[in-house]
Design a protein around this motif. Sequence first.
Motif, short mmCIF file in Angstrom:
data_model
loop_
_atom_site.label_atom_id
_atom_site.label_comp_id
_atom_site.label_asym_id
_atom_site.label_seq_id
_atom_site.Cartn_x
_atom_site.Cartn_y
_atom_site.Cartn_z
N MET A 1 0.85 -1.18 0.00
CA MET A 1 0.00 0.00 0.00
C MET A 1 0.90 1.24 0.00
SD MET A 1 -2.99 1.08 2.74
CE MET A 1 -4.04 -0.28 2.37
N THR A 2 0.58 2.21 -0.85
CA THR A 2 1.36 3.43 -0.95
C THR A 2 1.05 4.36 0.22
OG1 THR A 2 -0.29 4.68 -2.20
CG2 THR A 2 1.25 3.31 -3.48
N ARG A 3 1.90 5.37 0.40
CA ARG A 3 1.65 6.37 1.45
C ARG A 3 0.30 7.04 1.27
NH1 ARG A 3 6.32 10.61 1.82
NH2 ARG A 3 4.81 11.61 3.18
N VAL A 4 0.00 7.39 0.03
CA VAL A 4 -1.26 8.07 -0.26
C VAL A 4 -2.43 7.16 0.09
CG1 VAL A 4 -2.70 9.06 -2.08
CG2 VAL A 4 -0.26 9.60 -1.99
N GLU A 5 -2.34 5.92 -0.28
CA GLU A 5 -3.43 4.98 0.03
C GLU A 5 -3.61 4.84 1.55
OE1 GLU A 5 -3.23 2.04 -3.87
OE2 GLU A 5 -1.87 1.68 -2.19
N LYS A 6 -2.50 4.81 2.29
CA LYS A 6 -2.59 4.74 3.76
C LYS A 6 -3.28 5.98 4.32
CE LYS A 6 1.53 1.89 4.26
NZ LYS A 6 2.95 1.86 4.67
N ILE A 7 -2.92 7.14 3.77
CA ILE A 7 -3.54 8.39 4.22
C ILE A 7 -5.03 8.39 3.89
CG2 ILE A 7 -3.59 10.89 3.84
CD1 ILE A 7 -0.49 10.66 3.44
N GLU A 8 -5.37 7.90 2.71
CA GLU A 8 -6.79 7.84 2.32
C GLU A 8 -7.58 6.99 3.30
OE1 GLU A 8 -6.48 6.33 -1.65
OE2 GLU A 8 -6.29 8.34 -2.53
N VAL A 9 -7.03 5.85 3.69
CA VAL A 9 -7.71 4.97 4.64
C VAL A 9 -7.91 5.70 5.97
CG1 VAL A 9 -7.45 2.86 6.01
CG2 VAL A 9 -6.95 2.83 3.56
N GLU A 10 -6.88 6.41 6.42
CA GLU A 10 -7.00 7.16 7.67
C GLU A 10 -8.07 8.24 7.57
OE1 GLU A 10 -5.53 6.90 10.74
OE2 GLU A 10 -4.79 4.98 9.99
N ILE A 11 -8.06 8.99 6.47
CA ILE A 11 -9.04 10.07 6.30
C ILE A 11 -10.46 9.52 6.28
CG2 ILE A 11 -9.88 11.83 4.69
CD1 ILE A 11 -6.90 12.34 3.99
N GLU A 12 -10.65 8.38 5.65
CA GLU A 12 -11.99 7.78 5.60
C GLU A 12 -12.52 7.43 6.99
OE1 GLU A 12 -11.48 4.53 2.89
OE2 GLU A 12 -11.67 5.82 1.13
N GLN A 13 -11.64 7.31 7.95
CA GLN A 13 -12.04 6.95 9.31
C GLN A 13 -12.23 8.17 10.21
OE1 GLN A 13 -9.42 3.89 10.85
NE2 GLN A 13 -9.29 2.93 8.84
N PHE A 14 -12.02 9.37 9.69
CA PHE A 14 -12.19 10.59 10.48
C PHE A 14 -13.64 10.77 10.89
CE2 PHE A 14 -8.48 13.37 8.66
CZ PHE A 14 -7.56 12.53 9.26
N SER A 15 -13.82 11.33 12.07
CA SER A 15 -15.16 11.76 12.49
C SER A 15 -15.50 13.03 11.70
CB SER A 15 -15.18 12.06 13.99
OG SER A 15 -14.37 13.21 14.27
N ASP A 16 -16.73 13.47 11.79
CA ASP A 16 -17.11 14.70 11.10
C ASP A 16 -16.26 15.88 11.57
OD1 ASP A 16 -19.02 13.30 9.69
OD2 ASP A 16 -20.70 13.98 10.91
N GLU A 17 -16.02 15.95 12.89
CA GLU A 17 -15.21 17.04 13.44
C GLU A 17 -13.76 16.96 12.93
OE1 GLU A 17 -13.36 18.37 17.70
OE2 GLU A 17 -15.41 17.59 17.70
N GLU A 18 -13.20 15.78 12.92
CA GLU A 18 -11.83 15.62 12.44
C GLU A 18 -11.74 15.96 10.96
OE1 GLU A 18 -10.05 12.02 15.19
OE2 GLU A 18 -11.52 11.52 13.63
N LEU A 19 -12.73 15.57 10.20
CA LEU A 19 -12.73 15.86 8.77
C LEU A 19 -12.83 17.36 8.53
CD1 LEU A 19 -12.58 14.68 5.96
CD2 LEU A 19 -15.07 14.41 6.00
N ALA A 20 -13.64 18.04 9.31
CA ALA A 20 -13.75 19.50 9.17
C ALA A 20 -12.42 20.16 9.50
CB ALA A 20 -14.86 20.03 10.07
N ARG A 21 -11.75 19.72 10.57
CA ARG A 21 -10.45 20.28 10.94
C ARG A 21 -9.41 20.00 9.86
NH1 ARG A 21 -8.54 18.18 16.42
NH2 ARG A 21 -6.74 19.41 15.82
N PHE A 22 -9.42 18.78 9.33
CA PHE A 22 -8.48 18.42 8.27
C PHE A 22 -8.72 19.27 7.02
CE2 PHE A 22 -7.47 16.03 4.42
CZ PHE A 22 -6.10 15.88 4.59
N ARG A 23 -9.98 19.42 6.66
CA ARG A 23 -10.34 20.20 5.47
C ARG A 23 -9.86 21.65 5.62
NH1 ARG A 23 -15.58 19.59 5.57
NH2 ARG A 23 -15.53 17.67 4.37
N ALA A 24 -10.06 22.24 6.78
CA ALA A 24 -9.62 23.62 7.02
C ALA A 24 -8.09 23.70 6.94
CB ALA A 24 -10.11 24.10 8.39
N TRP A 25 -7.41 22.74 7.54
CA TRP A 25 -5.94 22.73 7.48
C TRP A 25 -5.47 22.60 6.03
CZ3 TRP A 25 -2.85 18.94 5.38
CH2 TRP A 25 -1.48 19.17 5.50
N TYR A 26 -6.09 21.67 5.28
CA TYR A 26 -5.64 21.42 3.92
C TYR A 26 -5.90 22.63 3.02
CZ TYR A 26 -4.45 19.10 -0.37
OH TYR A 26 -3.84 18.78 -1.56
#
Length: 66
Positions: A1-26
């Motif tokens: 599994m590539t780094r990007v694929e690992k990150i994708e798996v992690e992001i898919e497991q984010f809660s709504d709050e974590e996803l909002a924080r990640f989106r703002a950071w990105y």
Amino acid sequence: MTRVEKIEVEIEQFSDEELARFRAWYEAFEARRFDQAIEDDARAGKLDGLAEAALAEFTAGRTRSL
């Protein structure tokens, strides 16, 4: 599994709050990268032709107020 694929798996497991924080950071991260690219291009003279063309249009009276 590539780094990007690992990150994708992690992001898919984010809660709504974590996803909002990640989106703002990105979004801020991308904005900084974009701004840096524009600054680098300006320092390298890559935008000089565009600036000269815009000034020529203004001087010739072929512009309008926004």
